[in-house]
Design a protein around this motif. Structure first.
Motif, PDB file in Angstrom:
ATOM      1  N   ARG A   1      33.506  41.555  39.418  1.00  0.00           N
ATOM      2  CA  ARG A   1      34.626  41.046  40.211  1.00  0.00           C
ATOM      3  C   ARG A   1      34.866  41.904  41.450  1.00  0.00           C
ATOM      4  N   ILE A   2      34.746  43.223  41.296  1.00  0.00           N
ATOM      5  CA  ILE A   2      34.931  44.128  42.429  1.00  0.00           C
ATOM      6  C   ILE A   2      33.886  43.842  43.504  1.00  0.00           C
ATOM      7  N   ALA A   3      32.627  43.692  43.097  1.00  0.00           N
ATOM      8  CA  ALA A   3      31.551  43.443  44.061  1.00  0.00           C
ATOM      9  C   ALA A   3      31.773  42.126  44.804  1.00  0.00           C
ATOM     10  N   LYS A   4      32.171  41.077  44.097  1.00  0.00           N
ATOM     11  CA  LYS A   4      32.413  39.787  44.739  1.00  0.00           C
ATOM     12  C   LYS A   4      33.610  39.857  45.686  1.00  0.00           C
ATOM     13  N   ALA A   5      34.627  40.611  45.292  1.00  0.00           N
ATOM     14  CA  ALA A   5      35.808  40.746  46.144  1.00  0.00           C
ATOM     15  C   ALA A   5      35.460  41.477  47.437  1.00  0.00           C
ATOM     16  N   VAL A   6      34.696  42.549  47.333  1.00  0.00           N
ATOM     17  CA  VAL A   6      34.284  43.298  48.531  1.00  0.00           C
ATOM     18  C   VAL A   6      33.462  42.402  49.456  1.00  0.00           C
TER      19      VAL A   6
ATOM     20  N   GLU B   1      42.999  46.455  34.579  1.00  0.00           N
ATOM     21  CA  GLU B   1      43.017  45.522  35.702  1.00  0.00           C
ATOM     22  C   GLU B   1      43.566  46.183  36.964  1.00  0.00           C
ATOM     23  N   ILE B   2      44.623  46.979  36.817  1.00  0.00           N
ATOM     24  CA  ILE B   2      45.193  47.682  37.974  1.00  0.00           C
ATOM     25  C   ILE B   2      44.196  48.680  38.529  1.00  0.00           C
ATOM     26  N   GLU B   3      43.542  49.451  37.653  1.00  0.00           N
ATOM     27  CA  GLU B   3      42.565  50.439  38.113  1.00  0.00           C
ATOM     28  C   GLU B   3      41.363  49.755  38.761  1.00  0.00           C
ATOM     29  N   GLY B   4      40.952  48.596  38.217  1.00  0.00           N
ATOM     30  CA  GLY B   4      39.873  47.838  38.841  1.00  0.00           C
ATOM     31  C   GLY B   4      40.267  47.354  40.223  1.00  0.00           C
ATOM     32  N   CYS B   5      41.503  46.892  40.357  1.00  0.00           N
ATOM     33  CA  CYS B   5      41.991  46.438  41.657  1.00  0.00           C
ATOM     34  C   CYS B   5      42.038  47.596  42.650  1.00  0.00           C
ATOM     35  N   ILE B   6      42.493  48.754  42.208  1.00  0.00           N
ATOM     36  CA  ILE B   6      42.542  49.920  43.099  1.00  0.00           C
ATOM     37  C   ILE B   6      41.132  50.312  43.539  1.00  0.00           C
ATOM     38  N   ALA B   7      40.164  50.250  42.610  1.00  0.00           N
ATOM     39  CA  ALA B   7      38.775  50.544  42.978  1.00  0.00           C
ATOM     40  C   ALA B   7      38.292  49.568  44.047  1.00  0.00           C
ATOM     41  N   PHE B   8      38.656  48.302  43.898  1.00  0.00           N
ATOM     42  CA  PHE B   8      38.315  47.310  44.923  1.00  0.00           C
ATOM     43  C   PHE B   8      38.980  47.640  46.252  1.00  0.00           C
ATOM     44  N   LEU B   9      40.281  47.943  46.228  1.00  0.00           N
ATOM     45  CA  LEU B   9      40.985  48.255  47.468  1.00  0.00           C
ATOM     46  C   LEU B   9      40.337  49.428  48.191  1.00  0.00           C
ATOM     47  N   LYS B  10      39.909  50.432  47.435  1.00  0.00           N
ATOM     48  CA  LYS B  10      39.267  51.598  48.050  1.00  0.00           C
ATOM     49  C   LYS B  10      37.930  51.245  48.686  1.00  0.00           C
ATOM     50  N   ALA B  11      37.272  50.207  48.167  1.00  0.00           N
ATOM     51  CA  ALA B  11      35.965  49.787  48.690  1.00  0.00           C
ATOM     52  C   ALA B  11      36.064  48.654  49.693  1.00  0.00           C
TER      53      ALA B  11
ATOM     54  N   CYS C   1      52.441  51.863  45.258  1.00  0.00           N
ATOM     55  CA  CYS C   1      51.696  50.863  46.019  1.00  0.00           C
ATOM     56  C   CYS C   1      50.485  51.503  46.688  1.00  0.00           C
ATOM     57  N   THR C   2      49.689  50.663  47.350  1.00  0.00           N
ATOM     58  CA  THR C   2      48.532  51.109  48.123  1.00  0.00           C
ATOM     59  C   THR C   2      48.687  50.623  49.548  1.00  0.00           C
ATOM     60  N   LYS C   3      48.403  51.508  50.508  1.00  0.00           N
ATOM     61  CA  LYS C   3      48.491  51.131  51.917  1.00  0.00           C
ATOM     62  C   LYS C   3      47.118  50.691  52.417  1.00  0.00           C
TER      63      LYS C   3
ATOM     64  N   LEU D   1      44.105  40.928  50.218  1.00  0.00           N
ATOM     65  CA  LEU D   1      45.233  40.524  49.375  1.00  0.00           C
ATOM     66  C   LEU D   1      44.857  39.327  48.510  1.00  0.00           C
ATOM     67  N   GLN D   2      44.162  38.358  49.091  1.00  0.00           N
ATOM     68  CA  GLN D   2      43.749  37.183  48.322  1.00  0.00           C
ATOM     69  C   GLN D   2      42.832  37.574  47.168  1.00  0.00           C
ATOM     70  N   GLN D   3      41.892  38.455  47.427  1.00  0.00           N
ATOM     71  CA  GLN D   3      40.960  38.865  46.377  1.00  0.00           C
ATOM     72  C   GLN D   3      41.679  39.661  45.285  1.00  0.00           C
ATOM     73  N   ALA D   4      42.610  40.516  45.675  1.00  0.00           N
ATOM     74  CA  ALA D   4      43.387  41.256  44.674  1.00  0.00           C
ATOM     75  C   ALA D   4      44.161  40.290  43.778  1.00  0.00           C
ATOM     76  N   PHE D   5      44.674  39.235  44.385  1.00  0.00           N
ATOM     77  CA  PHE D   5      45.500  38.254  43.674  1.00  0.00           C
ATOM     78  C   PHE D   5      44.675  37.393  42.722  1.00  0.00           C
ATOM     79  N   THR D   6      43.464  37.028  43.118  1.00  0.00           N
ATOM     80  CA  THR D   6      42.695  36.059  42.337  1.00  0.00           C
ATOM     81  C   THR D   6      41.691  36.683  41.381  1.00  0.00           C
ATOM     82  N   ARG D   7      41.278  37.919  41.619  1.00  0.00           N
ATOM     83  CA  ARG D   7      40.195  38.483  40.803  1.00  0.00           C
ATOM     84  C   ARG D   7      40.644  39.516  39.788  1.00  0.00           C
ATOM     85  N   PHE D   8      41.935  39.864  39.774  1.00  0.00           N
ATOM     86  CA  PHE D   8      42.407  40.890  38.854  1.00  0.00           C
ATOM     87  C   PHE D   8      43.600  40.376  38.072  1.00  0.00           C
TER      88      PHE D   8
END
Length: 202
Positions: A104-109, A139-149, A160-162, A174-181
């Motif tokens: 999911r992280i790879a697809k979101a990136v 799920e939150i940690e996966g989302c944060i890993a995605f945000l960092k990438a 929160c994350t900036k 934002l859309q990917q965070a919402f739909t993939r996690f």
């Protein structure tokens, strides 16, 4: 599945009414795919996630092009147990995917990298709330890993994350965070604040 956003737009200008009403025309290409309701506090937009975030992006960019400091505040929700399913909310890809976090992280990136550029730089802070999920921290940690990438990660903040970058990439993130996690069938919420032209940006 029900998905929607309660949003409020705040242009820091004496001409805030003109900026807001002028920006509303940016929603026109999306109106056939959304239910829109406005009152004295906020505007509700209901529809499929990919349209929700495109509509919010276009609305905000249109307002920000005024050159004045603008802020968008939104609570975005899917799968709320208090809301009935609505056919208008069905994602273009059908039901939300369930896959291992790394996939999911790879697809979101990849989706963020493909986002169109708007030419409007923005800053954003976001918090993800995957409700009713036993492994919510995964799920939150996966989302944060995605945000960092994602390419728009700025820094972690309390609660929160900036993010910062072009509005196209930020709203795609934002859309990917919402739909993939968060589990596909559970209630997921995002708390979002987006800003442009802030006199105190750092």
């Amino acid at each position: 599945m029900f998905s929607g956003a309660q949003l409020s737009l705040y242009p820091m200008s004496d001409d805030f009414v003109g900026i807001i009403t002028g920006a509303l025309s940016a929603l026109d290409p999306h109106r056939d795919h959304l239910r829109i309701e406005t009152d004295d506090l906020s505007t509700l937009i209901v529809g499929p996630p990919e349209i929700l975030f495109s509509a919010m992006r276009d609305l905000f960019v249109a307002a920000a092009r005024s050159g004045t400091h603008c802020v968008l505040s939104a609570t975005v929700s899917r799968g709320c147990p208090g809301e009935p399913d609505d056919p208008i909310c069905t994602p273009a890809e059908g039901t939300l995917p369930v896959a291992p976090l790394d996939e999911r992280i790879a697809k979101a990136v990849a989706a963020v990298k493909a986002a169109p550029e708007t030419g409007q730089p923005v800053a954003c802070q976001v918090s993800l709330y995957p409700l009713g999920v036993n492994q919510h921290m995964d799920e939150i940690e996966g989302c944060i890993a995605f945000l960092k990438a994602s390419g728009v990660f700025d820094r972690p903040k309390n609660f929160c994350t900036k993010l910062s970058g072009d509005a196209g990439a930020v709203f795609a993130t934002l859309q990917q965070a919402f739909t993939r996690f968060g589990a596909a069938a559970s209630h997921v919420a995002l708390d979002v604040t987006v800003s442009a032209h802030s006199p105190t940006r750092a």
